[in-house]
Design a protein around this motif. Structure first.
Motif, PDB file in Angstrom:
ATOM      1  N   SER A  96       0.923  -1.009  -0.036  1.00 25.99           N
ATOM      2  CA  SER A  96      -0.164   0.139  -0.128  1.00 25.99           C
ATOM      3  C   SER A  96       0.917   1.352  -0.095  1.00 25.99           C
ATOM      4  O   SER A  96       0.723   2.262   0.900  1.00 25.99           O
ATOM      5  CB  SER A  96      -0.984   0.004   1.273  1.00 25.99           C
ATOM      6  OG  SER A  96      -1.746  -0.964   1.162  1.00 25.99           O
ATOM      7  N   THR A  97       1.785   1.240  -0.811  1.00 26.26           N
ATOM      8  CA  THR A  97       2.820   2.412  -0.858  1.00 26.26           C
ATOM      9  C   THR A  97       2.951   2.615  -2.372  1.00 26.26           C
ATOM     10  O   THR A  97       2.504   2.046  -3.318  1.00 26.26           O
ATOM     11  CB  THR A  97       3.923   2.143  -0.227  1.00 26.26           C
ATOM     12  OG1 THR A  97       4.782   3.032  -0.048  1.00 26.26           O
ATOM     13  CG2 THR A  97       4.838   0.869  -0.957  1.00 26.26           C
ATOM     14  N   THR A  98       3.731   3.856  -2.525  1.00 27.25           N
ATOM     15  CA  THR A  98       4.283   4.279  -4.027  1.00 27.25           C
ATOM     16  C   THR A  98       5.728   4.051  -3.997  1.00 27.25           C
ATOM     17  O   THR A  98       6.465   4.577  -3.142  1.00 27.25           O
ATOM     18  CB  THR A  98       4.050   5.708  -4.513  1.00 27.25           C
ATOM     19  OG1 THR A  98       2.441   5.591  -4.270  1.00 27.25           O
ATOM     20  CG2 THR A  98       4.508   5.933  -5.841  1.00 27.25           C
ATOM     21  N   LEU A  99       6.339   3.342  -4.919  1.00 30.05           N
ATOM     22  CA  LEU A  99       7.938   3.210  -4.845  1.00 30.05           C
ATOM     23  C   LEU A  99       8.501   3.915  -6.182  1.00 30.05           C
ATOM     24  O   LEU A  99       7.744   4.188  -7.218  1.00 30.05           O
ATOM     25  CB  LEU A  99       8.156   1.550  -5.394  1.00 30.05           C
ATOM     26  CG  LEU A  99       7.675   0.639  -4.359  1.00 30.05           C
ATOM     27  CD1 LEU A  99       8.095  -0.875  -4.939  1.00 30.05           C
ATOM     28  CD2 LEU A  99       8.618   0.860  -2.851  1.00 30.05           C
ATOM     29  N   ASP A 100       9.957   4.394  -5.894  1.00 31.98           N
ATOM     30  CA  ASP A 100      10.238   5.275  -6.920  1.00 31.98           C
ATOM     31  C   ASP A 100      10.543   4.569  -8.370  1.00 31.98           C
ATOM     32  O   ASP A 100      11.108   3.301  -8.048  1.00 31.98           O
ATOM     33  CB  ASP A 100      11.588   5.805  -6.427  1.00 31.98           C
ATOM     34  CG  ASP A 100      12.220   6.610  -7.482  1.00 31.98           C
ATOM     35  OD1 ASP A 100      12.054   7.949  -7.545  1.00 31.98           O
ATOM     36  OD2 ASP A 100      13.144   6.184  -8.054  1.00 31.98           O
ATOM     37  N   VAL A 101      10.358   4.922  -9.492  1.00 34.57           N
ATOM     38  CA  VAL A 101      10.473   4.248 -10.748  1.00 34.57           C
ATOM     39  C   VAL A 101      11.986   3.857 -11.095  1.00 34.57           C
ATOM     40  O   VAL A 101      12.193   2.799 -11.003  1.00 34.57           O
ATOM     41  CB  VAL A 101       9.737   4.736 -11.795  1.00 34.57           C
ATOM     42  CG1 VAL A 101       9.922   3.981 -13.150  1.00 34.57           C
ATOM     43  CG2 VAL A 101       8.244   4.897 -11.485  1.00 34.57           C
ATOM     44  N   ALA A 102      12.715   4.694 -10.967  1.00 28.52           N
ATOM     45  CA  ALA A 102      14.335   4.858 -11.444  1.00 28.52           C
ATOM     46  C   ALA A 102      14.864   3.733 -10.484  1.00 28.52           C
ATOM     47  O   ALA A 102      15.622   2.883 -10.797  1.00 28.52           O
ATOM     48  CB  ALA A 102      15.060   6.018 -11.425  1.00 28.52           C
ATOM     49  N   ASN A 103      14.590   3.888  -9.203  1.00 27.52           N
ATOM     50  CA  ASN A 103      15.293   2.825  -8.166  1.00 27.52           C
ATOM     51  C   ASN A 103      14.796   1.678  -8.245  1.00 27.52           C
ATOM     52  O   ASN A 103      15.545   0.471  -8.128  1.00 27.52           O
ATOM     53  CB  ASN A 103      14.904   3.475  -6.591  1.00 27.52           C
ATOM     54  CG  ASN A 103      15.745   4.742  -6.408  1.00 27.52           C
ATOM     55  OD1 ASN A 103      16.506   5.086  -7.036  1.00 27.52           O
ATOM     56  ND2 ASN A 103      15.337   5.376  -5.518  1.00 27.52           N
ATOM     57  N   PHE A 104      13.604   1.385  -8.664  1.00 32.77           N
ATOM     58  CA  PHE A 104      13.013  -0.116  -8.818  1.00 32.77           C
ATOM     59  C   PHE A 104      13.565  -0.730 -10.056  1.00 32.77           C
ATOM     60  O   PHE A 104      13.903  -1.918  -9.911  1.00 32.77           O
ATOM     61  CB  PHE A 104      11.404   0.119  -8.827  1.00 32.77           C
ATOM     62  CG  PHE A 104      10.955  -1.329  -8.770  1.00 32.77           C
ATOM     63  CD1 PHE A 104      10.627  -1.978  -7.427  1.00 32.77           C
ATOM     64  CD2 PHE A 104      10.561  -2.038  -9.946  1.00 32.77           C
ATOM     65  CE1 PHE A 104      10.202  -3.154  -7.458  1.00 32.77           C
ATOM     66  CE2 PHE A 104      10.096  -3.302  -9.886  1.00 32.77           C
ATOM     67  CZ  PHE A 104       9.861  -3.957  -8.674  1.00 32.77           C
ATOM     68  N   ARG A 105      13.856   0.151 -11.077  1.00 33.33           N
ATOM     69  CA  ARG A 105      14.299  -0.416 -12.314  1.00 33.33           C
ATOM     70  C   ARG A 105      15.717  -0.852 -12.076  1.00 33.33           C
ATOM     71  O   ARG A 105      16.151  -1.967 -12.339  1.00 33.33           O
ATOM     72  CB  ARG A 105      14.435   0.586 -13.370  1.00 33.33           C
ATOM     73  CG  ARG A 105      12.876   0.877 -14.219  1.00 33.33           C
ATOM     74  CD  ARG A 105      12.880   1.792 -15.101  1.00 33.33           C
ATOM     75  NE  ARG A 105      11.775   1.871 -15.906  1.00 33.33           N
ATOM     76  CZ  ARG A 105      11.384   3.217 -16.450  1.00 33.33           C
ATOM     77  NH1 ARG A 105      12.227   4.031 -16.210  1.00 33.33           N
ATOM     78  NH2 ARG A 105      10.186   3.214 -17.023  1.00 33.33           N
ATOM     79  N   ARG A 106      16.377  -0.025 -11.159  1.00 36.39           N
ATOM     80  CA  ARG A 106      17.883  -0.242 -10.899  1.00 36.39           C
ATOM     81  C   ARG A 106      17.968  -1.693  -9.980  1.00 36.39           C
ATOM     82  O   ARG A 106      18.634  -2.634 -10.259  1.00 36.39           O
ATOM     83  CB  ARG A 106      18.638   0.584 -10.297  1.00 36.39           C
ATOM     84  CG  ARG A 106      19.016   1.759 -11.227  1.00 36.39           C
ATOM     85  CD  ARG A 106      19.962   2.693 -10.465  1.00 36.39           C
ATOM     86  NE  ARG A 106      19.215   3.570  -9.427  1.00 36.39           N
ATOM     87  CZ  ARG A 106      18.769   4.593  -9.694  1.00 36.39           C
ATOM     88  NH1 ARG A 106      18.832   5.111 -10.851  1.00 36.39           N
ATOM     89  NH2 ARG A 106      18.130   5.346  -9.020  1.00 36.39           N
ATOM     90  N   TRP A 107      16.797  -1.859  -9.237  1.00 35.81           N
ATOM     91  CA  TRP A 107      16.700  -3.244  -8.242  1.00 35.81           C
ATOM     92  C   TRP A 107      16.433  -4.285  -9.223  1.00 35.81           C
ATOM     93  O   TRP A 107      17.080  -5.404  -8.891  1.00 35.81           O
ATOM     94  CB  TRP A 107      15.680  -2.924  -7.253  1.00 35.81           C
ATOM     95  CG  TRP A 107      15.401  -4.156  -6.363  1.00 35.81           C
ATOM     96  CD1 TRP A 107      16.139  -4.463  -5.403  1.00 35.81           C
ATOM     97  CD2 TRP A 107      14.430  -4.937  -6.510  1.00 35.81           C
ATOM     98  NE1 TRP A 107      15.682  -5.618  -4.812  1.00 35.81           N
ATOM     99  CE2 TRP A 107      14.549  -5.987  -5.511  1.00 35.81           C
ATOM    100  CE3 TRP A 107      13.294  -5.148  -7.298  1.00 35.81           C
ATOM    101  CZ2 TRP A 107      13.623  -6.784  -5.275  1.00 35.81           C
ATOM    102  CZ3 TRP A 107      12.483  -6.094  -7.309  1.00 35.81           C
ATOM    103  CH2 TRP A 107      12.658  -7.350  -6.350  1.00 35.81           C
TER     104      TRP A 107
END
Length: 207
Positions: free
Chosen positions: A143-154
């Motif tokens: 139930s949150t929002t994740l940073d798109v760029a950081n998630f792609r790196r992950w």
């Protein structure tokens, strides 16, 4: 003599939220334990009420009940939109009836706790998925929002867990690379994903 039932808390992500499978009376699916092991009974029950969607993960959550009735609750993970049978349907965990509501809530909480270190999100997706599909599973469970760029790196750091198919999904917007579970992928993520602390949603472009 104590009556022992095997209860299935089948979880999926649909419409941006976790959902659980319920049957008549908004109760979780159940069968008497019988001669099978609890895990085999849970898998068999899940295959019956979710035809065409073999469970991706079956794990015993715990035992509920006292006295003459005991429920062995198993969490089953399947992709969103899995077809149902025998009058079952998907529901929000907090709408489960009776004593089963506690088991459904415990299953949801277990998923939220474990998904950051285990490959559970892959069990909630189809065989081929985009990075955005994977991110939305985490966002729904947490139930949150994740940073798109950081998630792609992950995602790119998950070598041996997630593999690119070499294909792209086309349609609205830019073509998106498709990923799948890597062959012989471990049950634990190569690099855990930290659950964000409650707070304002990150700003920036979302894909």
């Amino acid at each position: 003599m104590t009556e022992v039932d095997v209860v299935v808390a089948a979880l999926a992500v649909d419409g941006g939220r976790p959902v659980v499978l319920v049957g008549g009376g908004r109760r979780l699916p159940r069968v008497p334990l019988g001669p099978k092991t609890p895990g085999a009974a849970a898998a068999g029950l899940a295959e019956r009420v979710l035809p065409g969607a073999p469970p991706r993960r079956v794990r015993q959550l715990g035992a509920y009940g006292t006295g003459r009735a005991l429920d062995l609750v198993h969490v089953v993970l399947v992709p969103g939109g899995a077809p149902t049978a025998d009058g079952h349907a998907w529901s929000a965990p907090d709408r489960v009836a009776g004593e089963d509501r506690a088991a459904a809530a415990a299953a949801r909480d277990w998923l939220a706790e474990a998904i950051g270190s285990e490959t559970l999100a892959l069990d909630l997706l189809p065989d081929a998925f985009t990075a955005a599909d994977l991110r939305r599973v985490y966002e729904a469970v947490w139930s949150t929002t994740l940073d798109v760029a950081n998630f792609r790196r992950w995602v790119r750091a998950q070598e041996g867990v997630i593999a690119a198919t070499g294909e792209k999904r086309t349609g609205v917007g830019r073509p998106a690379a498709l990923y799948t579970r890597a062959p012989d992928a471990p049950r634990r993520l190569r690099l855990p994903l930290a659950r964000p602390e409650p707070g304002p949603a990150p700003s920036g472009h979302r894909a």
